[in-house]
Design an enzyme around this catalytic site. Structure first.
Site, PDB file in Angstrom:
ATOM      1  N   GLY A  44       0.813  -1.222   0.149  1.00  0.00           N
ATOM      2  CA  GLY A  44       0.137   0.031   0.000  1.00  0.00           C
ATOM      3  C   GLY A  44       0.860   1.169  -0.177  1.00  0.00           C
ATOM      4  O   GLY A  44       0.588   2.156  -0.682  1.00  0.00           O
ATOM      5  N   CYS A  45       1.806   1.120   0.824  1.00  0.00           N
ATOM      6  CA  CYS A  45       2.936   2.224   0.774  1.00  0.00           C
ATOM      7  C   CYS A  45       3.578   2.736  -0.398  1.00  0.00           C
ATOM      8  O   CYS A  45       3.658   3.805  -0.912  1.00  0.00           O
ATOM      9  CB  CYS A  45       3.797   2.177   1.922  1.00  0.00           C
ATOM     10  SG  CYS A  45       2.878   2.086   3.511  1.00  0.00           S
TER      11      CYS A  45
END
Length: 154
Positions: A44-45
């Site tokens: 996600g990051c």
């Protein structure tokens, strides 16, 4: 601490992946996308950082500056920056001071387990240093779109 739209953004100072000291006061007169993310090189990051990277030119042209903040080390941020060719500073907040000042270091649940961690949150800070909007749980794939839309409607 819970920050609210319209409040003065807490002053911060931290070191980025290149060893530069970055402070909120450096961005006076500019629109700032201050985004907090849990961990370098996680799915996600990485998606979020790459979305901001891919739209960096557009954001800069619209007067925005971008800063990412997580609890990772300077060394980890440097590897993350190099691996994904990120054009903006990533502050290493290992002592969690900025994270705590912005209220994003707090209890989380993951797979039924409770722990203290970083809540993915983006603060949009206006040219005078006030919080114009807070995006909780940003859409990592379309974060730039979200930032531009929220800025316009805030």
């Amino acid at each position: 601490m819970v920050l609210k739209v319209g409040e003065k953004a807490p002053e911060f100072k931290g070191v980025d992946q290149n060893g530069n000291v970055i402070a909120l006061s450096d961005f006076k007169g500019k629109k700032l996308v201050l985004y907090f993310y849990p961990k370098d090189n996680t799915p996600g990051c990485t998606t979020q950082a790459c979305n901001l990277r891919d739209n960096y030119e557009e954001l800069i042209n619209k007067g925005f500056q971008i800063i990412g903040v997580s609890g990772d080390t300077v060394k980890s941020h440097k590897k993350f920056e190099e691996k994904f060719d990120l054009p903006f500073p990533l502050i290493a907040d290992e002592d969690k001071l900025i994270l705590e000042d912005y209220g994003v270091w707090k209890p989380k649940m993951f797979m039924g387990r409770s722990f203290i961690g970083i809540h993915r949150t983006t603060f949009l800070i206006d040219e005078k240093g006030f919080i114009k909007a807070i995006i909780e749980k940003p859409n990592t794939k379309n974060h730039t779109e979200e930032v531009l839309e929220v800025w316009e409607t805030a």
